[in-house]
Design a protein around this motif. Structure first.
Motif, PDB file in Angstrom:
ATOM      1  N   GLY A 166       0.775  -1.424  -0.649  1.00  0.00           N
ATOM      2  CA  GLY A 166      -0.224   0.164   0.058  1.00  0.00           C
ATOM      3  C   GLY A 166       0.571   1.722   0.028  1.00  0.00           C
ATOM      4  O   GLY A 166       0.519   2.131   0.436  1.00  0.00           O
ATOM      5  N   GLY A 167       1.924   0.929  -1.005  1.00  0.00           N
ATOM      6  CA  GLY A 167       2.854   2.256  -0.815  1.00  0.00           C
ATOM      7  C   GLY A 167       3.821   3.099   0.088  1.00  0.00           C
ATOM      8  O   GLY A 167       4.344   3.488   0.355  1.00  0.00           O
ATOM      9  N   CYS A 168       3.744   1.576   1.580  1.00  0.00           N
ATOM     10  CA  CYS A 168       4.300   1.836   2.972  1.00  0.00           C
ATOM     11  C   CYS A 168       5.603   1.491   2.581  1.00  0.00           C
ATOM     12  O   CYS A 168       6.469   0.722   2.014  1.00  0.00           O
ATOM     13  CB  CYS A 168       3.670   1.238   4.156  1.00  0.00           C
ATOM     14  SG  CYS A 168       2.319   1.471   4.527  1.00  0.00           S
ATOM     15  N   PRO A 169       6.958   1.705   3.144  1.00  0.00           N
ATOM     16  CA  PRO A 169       8.242   1.753   3.460  1.00  0.00           C
ATOM     17  C   PRO A 169       9.243   0.225   3.207  1.00  0.00           C
ATOM     18  O   PRO A 169       7.915   0.246   4.602  1.00  0.00           O
ATOM     19  CB  PRO A 169       8.618   3.085   4.233  1.00  0.00           C
ATOM     20  CG  PRO A 169       8.005   3.312   5.526  1.00  0.00           C
ATOM     21  CD  PRO A 169       7.365   2.581   4.574  1.00  0.00           C
ATOM     22  N   GLU A 170       9.753  -0.808   3.656  1.00  0.00           N
ATOM     23  CA  GLU A 170       9.804  -1.890   3.436  1.00  0.00           C
ATOM     24  C   GLU A 170      10.158  -1.701   4.481  1.00  0.00           C
ATOM     25  O   GLU A 170      10.246  -2.741   5.865  1.00  0.00           O
ATOM     26  CB  GLU A 170      10.366  -1.887   2.530  1.00  0.00           C
ATOM     27  CG  GLU A 170      10.359  -2.654   0.957  1.00  0.00           C
ATOM     28  CD  GLU A 170      10.981  -3.451   0.004  1.00  0.00           C
ATOM     29  OE1 GLU A 170      12.186  -3.845   0.077  1.00  0.00           O
ATOM     30  OE2 GLU A 170      10.502  -3.908  -0.858  1.00  0.00           O
ATOM     31  N   ALA A 171      11.421  -0.809   5.176  1.00  0.00           N
ATOM     32  CA  ALA A 171      11.961  -0.945   6.144  1.00  0.00           C
ATOM     33  C   ALA A 171      11.951   0.955   6.786  1.00  0.00           C
ATOM     34  O   ALA A 171      11.505   1.832   6.161  1.00  0.00           O
ATOM     35  CB  ALA A 171      13.332  -1.169   6.430  1.00  0.00           C
ATOM     36  N   PRO A 172      11.668   0.986   7.944  1.00  0.00           N
ATOM     37  CA  PRO A 172      11.077   2.271   8.248  1.00  0.00           C
ATOM     38  C   PRO A 172      12.699   3.368   8.476  1.00  0.00           C
ATOM     39  O   PRO A 172      14.000   2.931   8.604  1.00  0.00           O
ATOM     40  CB  PRO A 172      10.420   2.699   9.501  1.00  0.00           C
ATOM     41  CG  PRO A 172      11.599   0.923  10.230  1.00  0.00           C
ATOM     42  CD  PRO A 172      11.670   0.122   8.767  1.00  0.00           C
ATOM     43  N   ASP A 173      12.872   4.524   8.204  1.00  0.00           N
ATOM     44  CA  ASP A 173      13.679   6.008   7.965  1.00  0.00           C
ATOM     45  C   ASP A 173      13.603   6.006   9.336  1.00  0.00           C
ATOM     46  O   ASP A 173      12.515   7.192   9.435  1.00  0.00           O
ATOM     47  CB  ASP A 173      13.814   6.759   7.247  1.00  0.00           C
ATOM     48  CG  ASP A 173      14.699   7.714   7.515  1.00  0.00           C
ATOM     49  OD1 ASP A 173      15.817   7.387   8.420  1.00  0.00           O
ATOM     50  OD2 ASP A 173      15.129   8.107   6.644  1.00  0.00           O
ATOM     51  N   TRP A 174      14.026   6.065  10.379  1.00  0.00           N
ATOM     52  CA  TRP A 174      14.127   5.971  12.016  1.00  0.00           C
ATOM     53  C   TRP A 174      14.150   7.579  12.191  1.00  0.00           C
ATOM     54  O   TRP A 174      13.336   7.688  13.053  1.00  0.00           O
ATOM     55  CB  TRP A 174      14.466   5.459  12.840  1.00  0.00           C
ATOM     56  CG  TRP A 174      13.946   3.569  13.013  1.00  0.00           C
ATOM     57  CD1 TRP A 174      14.376   3.247  12.855  1.00  0.00           C
ATOM     58  CD2 TRP A 174      12.262   3.298  13.395  1.00  0.00           C
ATOM     59  NE1 TRP A 174      14.029   1.541  12.700  1.00  0.00           N
ATOM     60  CE2 TRP A 174      12.464   2.425  13.707  1.00  0.00           C
ATOM     61  CE3 TRP A 174      11.215   3.571  13.655  1.00  0.00           C
ATOM     62  CZ2 TRP A 174      11.839   1.321  14.291  1.00  0.00           C
ATOM     63  CZ3 TRP A 174      10.348   2.993  13.774  1.00  0.00           C
ATOM     64  CH2 TRP A 174      10.606   1.926  13.938  1.00  0.00           C
ATOM     65  N   ALA A 175      14.659   8.245  11.311  1.00  0.00           N
ATOM     66  CA  ALA A 175      15.685   9.484  11.790  1.00  0.00           C
ATOM     67  C   ALA A 175      13.198  10.338  11.520  1.00  0.00           C
ATOM     68  O   ALA A 175      12.968  11.716  12.193  1.00  0.00           O
ATOM     69  CB  ALA A 175      15.887  10.162  10.763  1.00  0.00           C
ATOM     70  N   ASP A 176      12.651   9.895  10.152  1.00  0.00           N
ATOM     71  CA  ASP A 176      11.509  10.372  10.072  1.00  0.00           C
ATOM     72  C   ASP A 176       9.839  10.661  11.276  1.00  0.00           C
ATOM     73  O   ASP A 176      10.183  11.143  11.749  1.00  0.00           O
ATOM     74  CB  ASP A 176      10.959  10.283   9.142  1.00  0.00           C
ATOM     75  CG  ASP A 176      11.798  10.100   7.417  1.00  0.00           C
ATOM     76  OD1 ASP A 176      12.644  11.194   8.238  1.00  0.00           O
ATOM     77  OD2 ASP A 176      11.047   9.463   6.878  1.00  0.00           O
ATOM     78  N   TRP A 177      10.379   8.954  11.941  1.00  0.00           N
ATOM     79  CA  TRP A 177       9.965   9.064  13.341  1.00  0.00           C
ATOM     80  C   TRP A 177      10.381   9.054  14.415  1.00  0.00           C
ATOM     81  O   TRP A 177       9.274   9.239  15.791  1.00  0.00           O
ATOM     82  CB  TRP A 177       9.431   7.518  13.154  1.00  0.00           C
ATOM     83  CG  TRP A 177       8.962   6.917  11.680  1.00  0.00           C
ATOM     84  CD1 TRP A 177       9.741   6.500  11.195  1.00  0.00           C
ATOM     85  CD2 TRP A 177       7.842   5.674  11.329  1.00  0.00           C
ATOM     86  NE1 TRP A 177       9.049   5.625   9.726  1.00  0.00           N
ATOM     87  CE2 TRP A 177       8.475   5.170  10.788  1.00  0.00           C
ATOM     88  CE3 TRP A 177       7.263   5.859  12.750  1.00  0.00           C
ATOM     89  CZ2 TRP A 177       6.609   4.860   9.913  1.00  0.00           C
ATOM     90  CZ3 TRP A 177       5.863   5.470  12.583  1.00  0.00           C
ATOM     91  CH2 TRP A 177       5.318   4.786  11.060  1.00  0.00           C
ATOM     92  N   ARG A 178      11.323   9.799  14.492  1.00  0.00           N
ATOM     93  CA  ARG A 178      11.657  10.820  15.961  1.00  0.00           C
ATOM     94  C   ARG A 178      10.783  11.676  16.406  1.00  0.00           C
ATOM     95  O   ARG A 178      10.751  11.445  18.122  1.00  0.00           O
ATOM     96  CB  ARG A 178      13.174  11.014  15.356  1.00  0.00           C
ATOM     97  CG  ARG A 178      14.210  10.840  15.264  1.00  0.00           C
ATOM     98  CD  ARG A 178      15.629  11.462  15.787  1.00  0.00           C
ATOM     99  NE  ARG A 178      15.743  11.263  17.147  1.00  0.00           N
ATOM    100  CZ  ARG A 178      16.580  10.648  18.245  1.00  0.00           C
ATOM    101  NH1 ARG A 178      17.086   9.852  17.572  1.00  0.00           N
ATOM    102  NH2 ARG A 178      16.423  11.482  19.392  1.00  0.00           N
TER     103      ARG A 178
END
Length: 724
Positions: free
Chosen positions: A565-577
């Protein structure tokens, strides 16, 4: 000079020269009238009339922009630049349309370095801005940067294709309409004396496709075209050529390309080229399936060089480019395929999907309609059209098209003896609502209409659902009898009072189509209350005043196989801080398995944030992944139900949270799947959920930031805060 007046709708993020705000930037009714009048005159071609509106009053804002466009169209570059600068003082330095317009003034004045810088700056702000792409391509062409110009024109074609209605297809044959035979021949000649000689042959063949009688193009093609290469192509397709063979073939090809070939049979040459193109196309498709997208694109381009008139290589190239993220070039390739095979529905379908990824929904719907016209009996076109219509809120037409899905189900209506329900009251008889073959998320969504169906029939329902949902569905719908789907069907489906039947996916069409008027606020799934209470206490760990927030960052909620559904395969945790710094929040990972564990190790090692996998979650994950069914899913629902709030990407978990009526924030990609619509922070299917959308493809920082702000408002006991 590039015409600054776009002939098609501007791309996303591009300020349109003729569709600006109807409210004057100058702030008065008089100036608003001047803006409207200037726009009317500009569209009518009355450039002098536009410039006359300045009069003795120094123009500003939108009036200055429109006057600048009129001056630029007349070739008065210095005057146009002064007007654009005046507009920038009023409208701001970040106005992309003005940056493009200033690039146009530099181009008109012959200042190619400044023009390039301005067009590139505009593209950085709005990558799909058509005018910026065309301006850069034209600038690089004039600078003699052949390679850069070819790449820029490809980008421009994609941007123009995305913004141009389908009725203009005849103008768009791989290059924009205003790039005629002479410029194409000039590019071909430049390529002919460069290392990219094969590209020169390709462009020359394009010219012949557009103008088959052009003698100069024919002579250039005869000088440049590669020799018949079917045997070599066979080895290329099979991947068995050695490095030495490849070099030998290149030497032979170079020598053969320079010798006269007018004695060769044109029919035989075309047949050999078509064979080579077919083999190379097959290799491109195989490489794409093997996730070697760059190699696939190279093979597809080689196939196009052999036979530029065939559609299949362009299909293969488009697929590879999409995998590589080159959306503009992919759209151009899709369009090239459509132009070469306008009756092939696959071409229209591919282009429609590409346009949907841009959220260009009207254009996508038009393309889906052309796919249906090309193959009226094929369900794929109808289903693509259905989802595009539903995403745009055209429910009545969308649900009608959605009926084509029954050709894909494993449970035709003939499986049941009762007549099909047509929406009428049943006089106390029961309606059988039966499960179709589909994903769990689709089934959970469709079951949201079960209460409305009960009201419409005037009686109770017999709900046949995925076995794992039986208990949770029965808790939430106590007036219905809930049975597991089975083959043969459960004996209850043959009860005498079951007088009619309907597949669950047809409820929306029969009930009237508008989900906002049909869906209740209450849950249609309910977790085990005792389990929920126990998990809530355990997870709070004595911190009774903390906000318990479940977090899911991958598409598969617990390792389950589902569409990303357009979601990342693995998160860029910098975006999630931002989520990790909200005070008073206790985050609980709602994902498990090896990939989730690796993600959390990276979070700990790179950002010094520890979110351990809860043992109960791991047990849920193992059960769901092993297909253990009802108890494993019931454990998951209890875990979700124990949360105060859920923050999740678009996944089955989002649908489960919505069906449980658990408050949640769904992080959506730029082009979300159809149930979430194209805009807004709410959606009618799940009133407890709020939506945070990407503002640009791949940019997760913005929706995560909005989710963090919403959590802070949840913490302040203001659930409505997630709307902003």
């Amino acid at each position: 000079m590039v015409d600054p007046i776009p002939q098609a709708p501007a791309g996303p993020g591009e300020a349109s020269a003729v569709h600006g705000s109807s409210t004057a930037a100058d702030g008065t009714e008089a100036n608003a009238a001047r803006v409207d009048e200037a726009r009317r005159r500009l569209l009518a071609g009355d450039d002098e009339g536009v410039l006359a509106l300045g009069g003795e009053i120094a123009p500003a804002g939108e009036v200055a922009r429109l006057m600048g466009l009129a001056a630029l169209r007349q070739g008065r570059a210095a005057e146009a630049e002064a007007l654009f600068e005046a507009a920038r003082a009023e409208l701001g330095a970040t106005d992309v349309g003005l940056t493009v317009a200033l690039g146009g003034t530099a181009l008109a004045a012959g200042d190619l370095e400044t023009a390039e810088a301005r067009f590139r700056a505009a593209q950085a702000e709005a990558p799909h801005a058509a005018a910026a792409a065309v301006g850069l391509a034209e600038t690089l062409t004039r600078r003699g940067d052949t390679g850069g110009a070819v790449a820029a024109w490809r980008h421009a074609v994609g941007a123009l294709s995305a913004a141009t209605p389908a009725r203009f297809d005849s103008w768009m044959l791989s290059l924009p309409a205003d790039v005629g035979v002479a410029p194409m021949l000039a590019v071909a000649r430049a390529l002919a004396v460069s290392p990219a000689r094969d590209q020169g042959a390709f462009v020359a063949r394009r010219v012949l496709t557009v103008a088959p009688g052009d003698a100069a193009a024919r002579a250039l093609w005869d000088a440049l075209r590669p020799p018949a290469a079917a045997p070599a192509a066979a080895r290329v397709m099979a991947g068995t050529e050695t490095e030495a063979e490849g070099k030998a073939e290149a030497e032979v090809g170079t020598k053969a390309a320079t010798r006269p070939v007018h004695h060769e049979s044109p029919a035989q040459a075309d047949a050999d080229a078509a064979t080579a193109a077919t083999l190379l196309t097959l290799r491109a498709e195989a490489l794409c399936q093997a996730e070697r997208a760059e190699d696939a694109a190279a093979a597809a381009r080689a196939a196009i060089d052999r036979d530029p008139t065939a559609a299949a290589p362009w299909h293969a190239l488009a697929t590879a480019l999409e995998t590589l993220g080159a959306e503009d070039e992919a759209i151009a390739a899709h369009l090239a395929a459509v132009l070469r095979a306008p009756t092939d529905p696959a071409g229209h379908q591919g282009l429609a999907r590409a346009l949907e990824r841009r959220n260009l929904l009207d254009s996508a719907i038009e393309r889906w309609g052309m796919a249906v016209a090309a193959d009226p009996e094929g369900p794929d076109g109808h289903l693509g059209l259905a989802e595009a219509l539903l995403k745009g809120g055209a429910y009545r037409d969308g649900w009608d098209e959605h009926e084509w899905r029954v050709l894909h189900t494993d449970r035709p209506a003939g499986s049941f003896a009762q007549p099909a329900w047509s929406g009428e009251p049943l006089g106390g008889g029961r309606l059988l609502v039966w499960r179709e073959r589909q994903g769990l998320a689709e089934e959970v969504l469709a079951l949201r209409l079960a209460p409305a169906a009960a009201r419409a029939t005037g009686g109770a329902l017999l709900l046949e659902v995925t076995p794992a949902l039986v208990t949770a569905c029965a808790r939430a719908c106590p007036d219905a009898v809930v049975i597991p789907a089975a083959d043969p069907p459960h004996p209850e489906t043959r009860a005498e009072d079951v007088v009619s039947q309907v597949p669950v996916g047809s409820l929306a069409r029969l009930l009237g189509g508008e989900p906002s008027t049909l869906v209740d606020d209450g849950p249609t799934l309910e977790a085990d209350p005792a389990r929920v209470a126990a998990l809530s206490d355990a997870l709070r760990d004595g911190q009774s005043d903390s906000l318990l927030v479940g977090l899911a960052w991958r598409a598969g909620p617990l390792g389950a196989d589902e569409s990303p559904g357009g979601c990342p395969e693995a998160p860029d945790w910098a975006d999630w801080r931002p989520l990790f710094s909200v005070p008073g929040v206790r985050l609980v990972p709602l994902q498990a398995g090896a990939e989730a564990a690796a993600d959390l190790v990276r979070l700990r090692d790179d950002h010094d944030i520890a979110l351990p996998l809860e043992p109960v979650l791991a047990a849920c994950a193992d059960g769901v992944a092993a297909g253990e069914g009802e108890d494993a899913l019931d454990a998951l629902l209890a875990l979700v139900g124990a949360m105060d709030v859920v923050v999740t990407v678009d996944s089955t978990l989002a649908h489960l949270a919505g069906a449980l009526s658990v408050p949640g924030i769904v992080l959506l990609p730029f082009a979300a799947s159809w149930p979430w619509g194209v805009a807004g922070t709410r959606m009618p299917w799940y009133p407890s959920l709020r939506l945070a959308r990407q503002v640009a493809p791949g940019a997760w920082g913005s929706p995560v930031g909005r989710a963090a702000q919403a959590l802070a408002r949840f913490r302040a006991d203001d659930p409505s805060g997630a709307d902003s």
